[in-house]
Design an enzyme around this catalytic site. Structure first.
Site, PDB file in Angstrom:
ATOM      1  N   TYR A 439     -18.713 -19.253  41.021  1.00 22.44           N
ATOM      2  CA  TYR A 439     -19.542 -19.124  39.807  1.00 22.44           C
ATOM      3  C   TYR A 439     -19.395 -17.752  39.129  1.00 22.44           C
ATOM      4  CZ  TYR A 439     -23.694 -17.614  42.738  1.00 22.44           C
ATOM      5  OH  TYR A 439     -24.577 -17.019  43.587  1.00 22.44           O
ATOM      6  N   GLU A 440     -19.810 -17.698  37.887  1.00 21.76           N
ATOM      7  CA  GLU A 440     -19.572 -16.525  37.027  1.00 21.76           C
ATOM      8  C   GLU A 440     -18.078 -16.218  36.910  1.00 21.76           C
ATOM      9  OE1 GLU A 440     -21.861 -15.442  35.240  1.00 21.76           O
ATOM     10  OE2 GLU A 440     -23.656 -16.091  36.297  1.00 21.76           O
ATOM     11  N   GLY A 441     -17.253 -17.256  36.930  1.00 18.57           N
ATOM     12  CA  GLY A 441     -15.810 -17.064  36.797  1.00 18.57           C
ATOM     13  C   GLY A 441     -15.141 -17.069  38.158  1.00 18.57           C
TER      14      GLY A 441
END
Lengths: 593, 593
Positions: A439-441
């Protein structure tokens, strides 16, 4: 059952000796952070994380958030813990005093955040997402929006969310399809479905403030047609308190591998006529604002990796001290000993610990760079801080999280068969840590950002100056640290070779460069971590030479040595993978997989 | 939802071209395994695994075995699938025809086992444990025991278990405390608690045959005082059918991270007067028998790693083909493409695939060596086969399982956020694979066996002869394979250096040697896997040169290249960790952790 104990000694060491706490607190705006205040905050955060958050960690895993008819009920105890968290003023630690925050430096909030994440990853996501919403509004909100939302978000009375992802728009936000239709009074009606919304619905506060990416009518296709909106769960009455229910509902939450205590919501906007929101900043600049705020989020997820890893390490050490099995190596027929005596258990524990110390050091140094970027009076120092932080944030996100997954997995291994039994608790850290590289890239997204925007775009200017610092630091590794110094120098050589290759090939052969991006990210993480460990070792040696008998210093020398022999030795191979590994990766036909 | 498809092409390639199927089926006793029979068996196993076992895999994960009042109910469908498995004659594939088995070579049963494990790891454990019981009885059972138990175990009408572990006797079986008291009629009453007993209780068959380690009165302390007993769940009537219930009961099953379909039992022996059992082989030699049979089990767990990894790979490939996200690298504003086009996704898939092919090749070559050890008419060939298998089994167990965990984790990563959602199925493979480096001896146990019994005890004789074979194979990597050959040669150099260090230091500095044991095991796995990949590449090149346009050959060259650049490049660093890494691992004081 072992509870989290904040590693205050290493935290203070990394803050003071490696990240330059003294210089940070001398920055304008950081005057509140006197040594006494910093100490008191660290102590109090350690207490709160050990006594309030840590005991709820396994509870949240076993008895995660529940959904029924659009309502989400969080784990028993989470609501009360959150109330305490807010009442103790933890939520606004790093926020602007204008809106009720304490304005303390990023370096301090990073250390405190590490404790929240380590003691209860699932819980810590709620304030982290609120932080994101605060930043978005600080960056681009109107005065009215700031006044309406920031005080309650900063205090934590309300929480915030980031609504980016849609079923067909994950890593590629250009594909966002949610719509925002102007009502005519300056507000918009939002329609669409958002997925993977952390704490998108819960029962811990009276209101939830959603930051939502959507397209206005006739917006350009792609990333340049996405706008940012603020959409509260309950619309605000004239007096600013929550009023009418807005048309955003949680239609389900996900059944995940880990972080069960954190509800991951599917949110439906506008199924009953439209969710009312207001535009944040300018139309079509939403992604730009999101990216600014995402940098903070990515740094924070790197700290989650550090936190999960530390928690896994502590649990493994406790078990290794308690579990008696077998005689000591070389002592045939000798008495049974705790497994911490066995060489491979020590190797595993050191492999966890050495990376944790390196990750912490690099993260804190980067936090301090952000403080300088924000507050240093000298423009060159500001720029240098910003450039360093921009370079390192994808590394802290990508390397620390991938390392954390491995570390948590080793934590399971230290427990042997008991590690596979859920009640032991070791497996939870692996399941929790597994999200951090996604998550968050994802790690690939971080690595692409690293080689593209952070290196190739400026022809490697920042990283070459960092490499020069690394070389200077390696020369201090002389005498009894010469072995470590040689490993560090060889690793920096490998890094430099890989940097040159990326700068040379990024434009000419972009696919090859991107095939090497993740190995390059690991390489930079390992070498940058080793750089910080080398700095730590020089300090430790000086303390020992000065007669300081604290075993902390001898241990620091041992972890540095271990790190050099077990991790810096990977650098040359990684550089080969970066510079030659694309051929094999790209050769195969799509349908031959 | 993707179902497992047996990779028959690579399985046949590894069997025929690398493991020498032709020579194996020419061995005495293997005459039944004509090319047609082998082919038919592979095809039929592929069908059974795809159609019967694979669809039950997620079902077993979600709806695992349940315990109530000493009774274990397996996942719906497992009982019926097991019945089919038995009716189709799969259980006795590799067993002695004297007791109803088909006597087919280990190489073939390894390939078939891979399919069971890949399609349904949890299910496959039941016949695997039965196999262990069969082997124990074959090694040391009396004629009466063989006659009483083997026909039903070989057919699969009954299943078997291995009862080794106790709460304080895990890796260290010397600590076994279960007791066996002679009744006077030649039988014994068994008392004690055993834990982690795979399929220790279930509802799939009419009887369960427990093989149990226990101590007779006045037995010596330690490993030399442990005897092996056979203890059926239902005692046998005069006609050989199950009669009276024996005093062994399942008091609970474990709540595990994965393999939920496989009940892991806590068994209480003798709470109601003693469980009746008979001695297998001679008193006090139980551990010796167990170790012979454990070698087979360890090899099989290595195949589980391979199976879990293959399953994770297949699911990731399916997803990467289907999931559309982002434009191709270097094509700004281009059409959205399936993520399999993205360089890092390819790198991840290749990182899974290359290791899977290497693991399969090494496992099958070792299976063939076991066939030669067992059946070759030439004594030297028998000894060579046995020595090679003894050397490689800890590597296949340790390296393949640790690699499988990483591969399954990469499988999650390929799925991005969806990988973290349990319904996707990717996470199950990580959870399932996580046990493989723990049970049947942790990786450290394998590594200690490797450096001690398999290398140092004979001063590295076998491994040096294998290194010589590796060097000879590397010289064939010329021309367009010279790059791979150079990597292989450098990796063999690193391996040889590490072997010399271990031989030199094992006795003089046993702690240091043991601190390097696991890195050494990884090193040997990587280099031995690369050796097999190099052999495969030479064959692939010859086929292509001969005009065979099957894309299988080009793909094999690509995976070999990838393996060389991404994995063989790790060898030098691992050798450094082996030879210098102990200092940091052992330096720290116990209480400084």
């Amino acid at each position: 059952m072992s509870e989290y104990i904040a590693p205050l000694k290493d935290i203070r060491f990394a803050m003071q000796e490696l990240a330059g706490l003294e210089q940070v607190v001398a920055l304008p705006g950081c005057e509140e952070a006197s040594p006494d205040v910093v100490d008191a905050i660290l102590e109090e955060a350690a207490r709160f994380s050990a006594e309030v958050l840590s005991p709820l960690n396994a509870v949240g895993d076993k008895n995660g958030a529940k959904w029924k008819d659009t309502v989400v009920t969080t784990t028993p105890g989470f609501k009360e813990a959150y109330r305490q968290f807010v009442d103790n003023g933890w939520n606004g630690l790093g926020c602007d005093p204008e809106f009720g925050g304490q304005g303390l430096p990023r370096l301090l909030s990073a250390a405190v955040s590490e404790m929240w994440k380590a003691s209860n990853h699932a819980f810590s996501l709620c304030p982290m997402l609120t932080q994101g919403a605060i930043e978005a509004l600080m960056i681009a909100g109107t005065d009215a929006q700031k006044a309406a939302y920031l005080p309650n978000l900063v205090s934590g009375e309300w929480t915030g969310t980031m609504n980016l992802t849609e079923p067909s728009a994950g890593s590629d936000l250009a594909a966002v399809r949610s719509r925002a239709e102007p009502v005519g009074d300056g507000s918009y009606r939002i329609f669409g479905q958002k997925i993977f919304i952390t704490y998108g619905e819960h029962d811990m506060t009276d209101n939830i403030v959603h930051l939502v990416l959507a397209r206005t009518p006739n917006a350009p296709e792609g990333v340049k047609g996405i706008s940012l909106f603020v959409v509260p769960k309950f619309m605000l009455k004239a007096d600013g308190t929550p009023g009418e229910r807005n048309d955003v509902y949680c239609v389900s939450i996900e059944h995940k591998l880990g972080i069960h205590g954190s509800p991951t919501a599917v949110l439906a906007f506008g199924d009953n006529g439209g969710a009312i929101g207001t535009l944040v900043g300018e139309e079509n600049r939403g992604l730009e604002y999101m990216f600014i705020m995402m940098n903070a989020a990515r740094f924070n997820v790197g700290l989650e990796g550090l936190g999960d890893a530390e928690r896994a390490y502590q649990r493994a050490v406790v078990y290794a001290r308690e579990r008696v099995q077998g005689a000591e190596v070389g002592v045939r027929g000798g008495p049974k000993v705790p497994i911490i005596k066995h060489p491979d258990v020590r190797r595993m524990l050191m492999s966890m610990r050495a990376r944790i110390e390196a990750m912490r050091a690099l993260a804190y140094v980067t936090a301090a760079a952000q403080d300088h970027a924000h507050g240093n009076l000298d423009q060159v120092a500001r720029q240098r801080g910003q450039a360093f932080a921009d370079l390192m944030i994808p590394v802290i996100k990508g390397w620390s999280t991938e390392s954390a997954i491995d570390i948590a997995s080793i934590g399971v291994q230290v427990h042997g068969g008991m590690g596979y039994i859920e009640e032991t608790g070791a497996a939870q850290h692996l399941r929790d840590a597994r999200i951090t590289s996604i998550y968050e890239g994802t790690t690939a997204i971080q690595a692409n950002d690293l080689i593209g925007r952070k290196i190739a775009r400026e022809q490697g200017a920042t990283i070459r100056s960092v490499i020069a610092e690394m070389r200077a630091a390696a020369t201090a590794l002389d005498g009894d640290l010469a072995g470590v110094g040689a490993r560090q120098s060889a690793a920096v050589d490998a890094l430099e070779k890989a940097v040159s290759w990326i700068v040379d090939n990024f434009a000419a052969d972009p696919k090859a460069a991107h095939a090497g991006a993740v190995p390059f990210l690991y390489l930079l993480g390992i070498v940058a971590g080793g750089w910080q460990m080398g700095r730590a070792a020089v300090i430790a040696r000086a303390r020992l030479a000065a007669g300081d008998a604290d075993p902390f210093w001898a241990a620091k020398l041992a972890t540095t040595r271990f790190y050099a022999d077990h991790f810096l030795t990977q650098a040359a191979g990684l550089a080969e993978a970066v510079t030659t590994g694309a051929a094999g990766a790209l050769a195969i036909a799509d349908d031959s997989f």
